[in-house]
Motif scaffolding. Sequence first.
Motif, mmCIF file in Angstrom:
data_model
loop_
_atom_site.group_PDB
_atom_site.id
_atom_site.type_symbol
_atom_site.label_atom_id
_atom_site.label_comp_id
_atom_site.label_asym_id
_atom_site.label_seq_id
_atom_site.Cartn_x
_atom_site.Cartn_y
_atom_site.Cartn_z
ATOM 1 N N VAL A 166 0.830 -1.199 0.000
ATOM 2 C CA VAL A 166 0.000 0.000 0.000
ATOM 3 C C VAL A 166 0.870 1.256 0.000
ATOM 4 C CG1 VAL A 166 -1.735 1.301 1.304
ATOM 5 C CG2 VAL A 166 -1.897 -1.204 1.146
ATOM 6 N N LEU A 167 1.985 1.196 0.701
ATOM 7 C CA LEU A 167 2.910 2.328 0.797
ATOM 8 C C LEU A 167 4.166 2.023 -0.005
ATOM 9 C CD1 LEU A 167 3.729 5.056 2.110
ATOM 10 C CD2 LEU A 167 4.612 3.729 4.050
ATOM 11 N N ALA A 168 4.506 2.902 -0.939
ATOM 12 C CA ALA A 168 5.700 2.713 -1.759
ATOM 13 C C ALA A 168 6.944 2.977 -0.922
ATOM 14 C CB ALA A 168 5.676 3.650 -2.959
ATOM 15 N N PRO A 169 7.961 2.134 -1.042
ATOM 16 C CA PRO A 169 9.175 2.347 -0.249
ATOM 17 C C PRO A 169 9.836 3.686 -0.528
ATOM 18 C CG PRO A 169 9.494 0.604 -1.888
ATOM 19 C CD PRO A 169 8.039 0.900 -1.846
ATOM 20 N N GLU A 170 9.762 4.176 -1.767
ATOM 21 C CA GLU A 170 10.375 5.458 -2.091
ATOM 22 C C GLU A 170 9.745 6.589 -1.276
ATOM 23 O OE1 GLU A 170 8.951 3.448 -4.311
ATOM 24 O OE2 GLU A 170 10.744 2.524 -5.220
ATOM 25 N N ARG A 171 8.424 6.546 -1.144
ATOM 26 C CA ARG A 171 7.758 7.583 -0.347
ATOM 27 C C ARG A 171 8.094 7.411 1.132
ATOM 28 N NH1 ARG A 171 1.723 8.339 1.782
ATOM 29 N NH2 ARG A 171 2.020 10.414 2.637
ATOM 30 N N ALA A 172 8.072 6.172 1.615
ATOM 31 C CA ALA A 172 8.339 5.921 3.032
ATOM 32 C C ALA A 172 9.721 6.412 3.434
ATOM 33 C CB ALA A 172 8.198 4.428 3.332
ATOM 34 N N LEU A 173 10.718 6.119 2.623
ATOM 35 C CA LEU A 173 12.091 6.468 2.979
ATOM 36 C C LEU A 173 12.307 7.978 3.037
ATOM 37 C CD1 LEU A 173 13.986 3.776 0.890
ATOM 38 C CD2 LEU A 173 13.769 3.879 3.371
ATOM 39 N N GLY A 174 11.503 8.739 2.322
ATOM 40 C CA GLY A 174 11.643 10.185 2.320
ATOM 41 C C GLY A 174 10.873 10.894 3.410
ATOM 42 N N LEU A 175 10.058 10.167 4.183
ATOM 43 C CA LEU A 175 9.316 10.787 5.266
ATOM 44 C C LEU A 175 10.283 11.347 6.313
ATOM 45 C CD1 LEU A 175 6.554 8.060 5.759
ATOM 46 C CD2 LEU A 175 6.254 10.299 4.666
ATOM 47 N N ARG A 176 9.948 12.501 6.891
ATOM 48 C CA ARG A 176 10.829 13.142 7.867
ATOM 49 C C ARG A 176 10.113 13.334 9.199
ATOM 50 N NH1 ARG A 176 15.452 15.441 5.739
ATOM 51 N NH2 ARG A 176 15.541 15.476 3.441
ATOM 52 N N ASP A 177 10.888 13.234 10.272
ATOM 53 C CA ASP A 177 10.331 13.536 11.581
ATOM 54 C C ASP A 177 10.478 15.020 11.880
ATOM 55 O OD1 ASP A 177 12.962 13.980 12.402
ATOM 56 O OD2 ASP A 177 13.106 12.134 13.578
ATOM 57 N N ILE A 178 10.096 15.434 13.067
ATOM 58 C CA ILE A 178 10.092 16.851 13.406
ATOM 59 C C ILE A 178 11.495 17.456 13.407
ATOM 60 C CG2 ILE A 178 10.259 16.504 15.907
ATOM 61 C CD1 ILE A 178 8.200 18.781 16.201
ATOM 62 N N ASP A 179 12.519 16.615 13.556
ATOM 63 C CA ASP A 179 13.902 17.086 13.536
ATOM 64 C C ASP A 179 14.532 17.023 12.146
ATOM 65 O OD1 ASP A 179 14.016 17.587 16.337
ATOM 66 O OD2 ASP A 179 14.201 15.430 16.678
ATOM 67 N N GLY A 180 13.738 16.656 11.153
ATOM 68 C CA GLY A 180 14.246 16.586 9.786
ATOM 69 C C GLY A 180 14.921 15.282 9.428
ATOM 70 N N ILE A 181 14.918 14.319 10.332
ATOM 71 C CA ILE A 181 15.539 13.025 10.062
ATOM 72 C C ILE A 181 14.599 12.189 9.206
ATOM 73 C CG2 ILE A 181 16.408 10.891 11.106
ATOM 74 C CD1 ILE A 181 17.026 12.561 13.619
ATOM 75 N N THR A 182 15.087 11.663 8.107
ATOM 76 C CA THR A 182 14.258 10.820 7.250
ATOM 77 C C THR A 182 14.159 9.415 7.830
ATOM 78 O OG1 THR A 182 16.098 10.049 5.887
ATOM 79 C CG2 THR A 182 15.003 12.099 5.207
ATOM 80 N N LEU A 183 13.146 8.697 7.376
ATOM 81 C CA LEU A 183 13.019 7.301 7.789
ATOM 82 C C LEU A 183 14.241 6.509 7.362
ATOM 83 C CD1 LEU A 183 11.508 4.873 8.941
ATOM 84 C CD2 LEU A 183 10.272 4.702 6.765
ATOM 85 N N ALA A 184 14.767 6.811 6.177
ATOM 86 C CA ALA A 184 15.971 6.124 5.706
ATOM 87 C C ALA A 184 17.126 6.330 6.683
ATOM 88 C CB ALA A 184 16.355 6.621 4.319
ATOM 89 N N GLU A 185 17.308 7.559 7.146
ATOM 90 C CA GLU A 185 18.388 7.857 8.092
ATOM 91 C C GLU A 185 18.166 7.161 9.427
ATOM 92 O OE1 GLU A 185 19.540 12.325 6.428
ATOM 93 O OE2 GLU A 185 17.948 12.067 7.921
#
Length: 430
Positions: A166-185
């Motif tokens: 349902v969720l594309a990995p490309e979109r998921a990896l680019g998601l950022r938290d409040i500190d700007g850290i991406t899911l990939a990071e």
Amino acid sequence: MSVLGDQPPAVGSARFTDDSDSAAAVFDPLWAEILDVGRDGGSGGYRRYAWSDADLTLREWFRGCAAARSMDLEQDRNGNLWAWWLPRDWLGDPKGAFVTGSHLDSVPDGGAFDGPLGIVSAFAAVDLLRARGIEPTIPIAVVAFSDEEGARFGVACIGSQLSTGVLAPERALGLRDIDGITLAEALIRAGRRPEELGADTTLTERVGVFVELHIEQGRALDLVDSALALASSIWPHGRWEFDFTGEANHAGATRLVDRHDPMLAFASTVHTARAEAAALSAVATFGKVLVSPNGTNAIPSRVRAWLDARAADQPTLETLVAHITAAARGHAAVDDIDLTVVAESITPIVDFPDGPRNRLAAALSHLGEIPVIPTAAGHDAGILSDSVPTAMLFVRNPTGVSHSPAEHANPVDCHAGATALAEVMAAWVA
């Protein structure tokens, strides 16, 4: 594994209801092991955000639970944890398994029960089966899905959404938290390989049914004096980001007529959302807000706010969000504010299939009629429902409070839930 009682019933017996002390003996120690993990000393709530230190500690606890029961541990490509109990002489990969579990992460300052109750109850149910000498004829798995709440990266049920495609990995990896850290990071910091994310092509083969036990997020059971309920459906719901952009200026020196204050449009939109939701018998909440520059003596330049909206059916939800969005644009126009609205996630209605729910009801028929209720809260079971058979078992929440430190379930009801899950598990696999 805990040894329960000196004289266990005969091998193959699936009736656990008259043995509440046994449920307490396995449930309570497991529950105590995680009660302090991620708990904030000030609020008393839990901050178990995905891939944080608290989350990683709970994941290690899960590993320990699997090892203590000689269950095979697997961390899949999306970071979901699986503890497998395979039948004797089982050869090859698991297929058609009875899977139960939930999630370990929390919302900011959430309660203790939302998610972990389902996982503790699952391991307790395994212990109860083993104490009865019940050997499964099909695989059993306890699963902990990653990042169900979406508290850190803004999208709920990331682990199950990735696994089902349902969720594309490309979109998921680019998601950022409040500190700007991406899911990939975040994954790299946790020792994971982001490039592994993606749909689990073995999911439909390995999972015969997924039964998620969860604390009720409401007071329906308390009002009918029932410890347990089965789920009929999950309301359609979603999250939308509203981005109001104005002009920063001095809070004292700027005339009211010269201001382009996005806070006014936002505040008016909050009131509109409440009124529109009430008119449609739905719910709408702005619960997360980021203000820039966030100074006491500065007119904001930007207000980013996230709308959580839910309704009993899809047309009502669409109408609700459309009305709120139109009103927000009108409020923004008054003060010459720019507004963008982006849908972050939308989950359609989930009608749980009759088959699995009827099997649960049959396994628990000695308890009398189990209430069947809808829920407005999202769950991994809802995400998986398009791919595999799913069902949900709710445990009473006497106050109805959830996503709060005040969330509560009485121990006797928790024991009843673990016992019921064991009975369902035994009926399914024995």
